[in-house]
Design a protein around this motif. Structure first.
Motif, mmCIF file in Angstrom:
data_model
loop_
_atom_site.group_PDB
_atom_site.id
_atom_site.type_symbol
_atom_site.label_atom_id
_atom_site.label_comp_id
_atom_site.label_asym_id
_atom_site.label_seq_id
_atom_site.Cartn_x
_atom_site.Cartn_y
_atom_site.Cartn_z
ATOM 1 N N HIS A 16 0.819 -1.212 0.000
ATOM 2 C CA HIS A 16 0.000 0.000 0.000
ATOM 3 C C HIS A 16 0.854 1.265 0.000
ATOM 4 C CE1 HIS A 16 -3.524 -2.417 0.519
ATOM 5 N NE2 HIS A 16 -3.096 -2.914 1.663
ATOM 6 N N LEU A 17 2.134 1.128 0.311
ATOM 7 C CA LEU A 17 3.031 2.277 0.316
ATOM 8 C C LEU A 17 3.739 2.453 -1.025
ATOM 9 C CD1 LEU A 17 4.645 1.874 3.854
ATOM 10 C CD2 LEU A 17 2.688 3.282 3.189
ATOM 11 N N LEU A 18 3.483 1.523 -1.942
ATOM 12 C CA LEU A 18 4.099 1.578 -3.259
ATOM 13 C C LEU A 18 3.108 2.121 -4.277
ATOM 14 C CD1 LEU A 18 5.877 -1.898 -3.281
ATOM 15 C CD2 LEU A 18 6.926 0.324 -2.821
ATOM 16 N N GLU A 50 5.570 11.798 0.845
ATOM 17 C CA GLU A 50 5.076 13.186 0.806
ATOM 18 C C GLU A 50 3.999 13.349 -0.257
ATOM 19 O OE1 GLU A 50 8.420 15.711 0.252
ATOM 20 O OE2 GLU A 50 9.443 15.056 2.061
ATOM 21 N N ALA A 51 3.258 12.283 -0.508
ATOM 22 C CA ALA A 51 2.221 12.325 -1.544
ATOM 23 C C ALA A 51 1.075 13.229 -1.115
ATOM 24 C CB ALA A 51 1.711 10.911 -1.822
ATOM 25 N N LYS A 132 -4.331 17.851 -8.928
ATOM 26 C CA LYS A 132 -2.901 17.581 -9.014
ATOM 27 C C LYS A 132 -2.488 16.615 -7.904
ATOM 28 C CE LYS A 132 -1.639 21.991 -11.133
ATOM 29 N NZ LYS A 132 -1.357 21.379 -12.436
ATOM 30 N N ILE A 133 -1.518 15.796 -8.225
ATOM 31 C CA ILE A 133 -0.913 14.877 -7.267
ATOM 32 C C ILE A 133 0.583 15.136 -7.277
ATOM 33 C CG2 ILE A 133 -0.490 12.476 -6.652
ATOM 34 C CD1 ILE A 133 -3.088 11.742 -8.041
ATOM 35 N N GLN A 235 11.199 13.884 -7.558
ATOM 36 C CA GLN A 235 10.001 14.668 -7.301
ATOM 37 C C GLN A 235 9.156 14.725 -8.566
ATOM 38 O OE1 GLN A 235 11.155 18.485 -5.768
ATOM 39 N NE2 GLN A 235 12.098 17.643 -3.931
ATOM 40 N N ILE A 236 7.849 14.481 -8.406
ATOM 41 C CA ILE A 236 6.980 14.389 -9.572
ATOM 42 C C ILE A 236 5.672 15.122 -9.313
ATOM 43 C CG2 ILE A 236 5.949 12.202 -8.828
ATOM 44 C CD1 ILE A 236 5.937 11.362 -11.806
ATOM 45 N N THR A 237 5.136 15.732 -10.355
ATOM 46 C CA THR A 237 3.831 16.381 -10.302
ATOM 47 C C THR A 237 2.956 15.800 -11.399
ATOM 48 O OG1 THR A 237 4.767 18.458 -9.465
ATOM 49 C CG2 THR A 237 2.580 18.558 -10.439
ATOM 50 N N LEU A 238 1.815 15.263 -10.994
ATOM 51 C CA LEU A 238 0.857 14.676 -11.921
ATOM 52 C C LEU A 238 -0.406 15.513 -11.945
ATOM 53 C CD1 LEU A 238 1.295 11.093 -10.496
ATOM 54 C CD2 LEU A 238 2.168 11.816 -12.701
#
Length: 259
Positions: A16-18, A50-51, A132-133, A235-238
């Protein structure tokens, strides 16, 4: 059928953390229905720290400027605060004069009053942008730096970047090729191919279709003796492809995509 996930070794870590990323594409019969890509079955799996899920709902008070305060703000402020009395005294002199007395009585009635009503303070819904995610993906090598760190990152980058950018920037030259029968009209007008749309499965929710808006890769991350990264925090922004409603939100938990 999905291929072997591109991931580091995370034995013992709760699934669940993946976060699992995969390519999605619209159905040919209905462009609003999305499913797993049949041409790219790759998956990238990594811990998502940090999601954060963020949705901005735009509400606006359209009647805000309908009151008297917006028409004569200084005058209304003086009436509400009671600071208009010194002006009356300065203009008419003695308070005992009939005109001054009537004005003072009238002005005193405005003290503490306001033009705000339930109507002109009502907010209306104007819309919302795409949600945004944001977060950080962790990649680290236990056995092989290439397969556990660099290959998953390369796959994410290949999804984020345009599939193809035309080297020819002149629409005139492409038009000439079209008249010669060397190129189709659509290829001449829109010669490049946009990035892929992806989906993300995280903590029993499926978010799709998404686009990758930003990837930040620290180039100063540790490397091994061969120059391959052994540990990277990516670091990613969706962003969603379109705004969603409550049914779409409910479907993130109840609807799956042939995982």
């Amino acid at each position: 059928m999905a291929e072997t996930p591109l991931s580091s070794l995370w034995d013992g870590l709760s699934p669940h953390l993946l976060a699992t990323f995969y390519v999605v594409e619209p159905s040919q019969d209905d462009m609003t229905v999305w499913h797993r890509s049949e041409t790219d079955a790759s998956e990238v799996v990594a811990p998502f720290t940090e999601a954060n899920f963020e949705v901005d709902l735009t509400w606006q008070n359209s009647f805000e400027n309908a009151g008297a305060e917006s028409k004569a703000p200084a005058l209304m402020a003086m009436l509400q605060s009671g600071s208009f009395q010194p002006v009356i005294d300065a203009v008419f002199g003695e308070k005992g004069q009939p005109t001054a007395a009537k004005l003072s009585e009238y002005v005193s009635q405005a003290f503490g009053r306001t033009g705000i009503t339930k109507l002109n303070s009502t907010q209306i819904f104007l819309g919302m942008p795409c949600y945004k995610i944001t977060g950080t993906l962790l990649f680290r090598a236990w056995r092989d730096a290439v397969s556990e760190v660099e290959t998953p990152i390369d796959k994410l980058m290949s999804w984020a970047l345009p599939q193809k950018l035309s080297p020819d920037g002149s629409i005139f030259s492409r038009a000439v090729q079209t008249t010669r029968g060397e190129m189709g009209y659509l290829d001449a007008l829109m010669p490049s191919v946009a990035p892929l749309r992806i989906g993300m499965r995280y903590k029993n929710r499926n978010f799709y279709p998404l686009v990758i808006e930003n990837i930040s890769m620290p180039l100063t991350s540790p490397i091994n003796s061969e120059g391959h990264f052994v540990n990277i925090e990516l670091q990613i922004t969706l962003s969603s492809l379109a705004a969603i409603d409550r049914d779409d939100w409910a479907n993130t938990k109840t609807q799956t995509i042939a995982i």
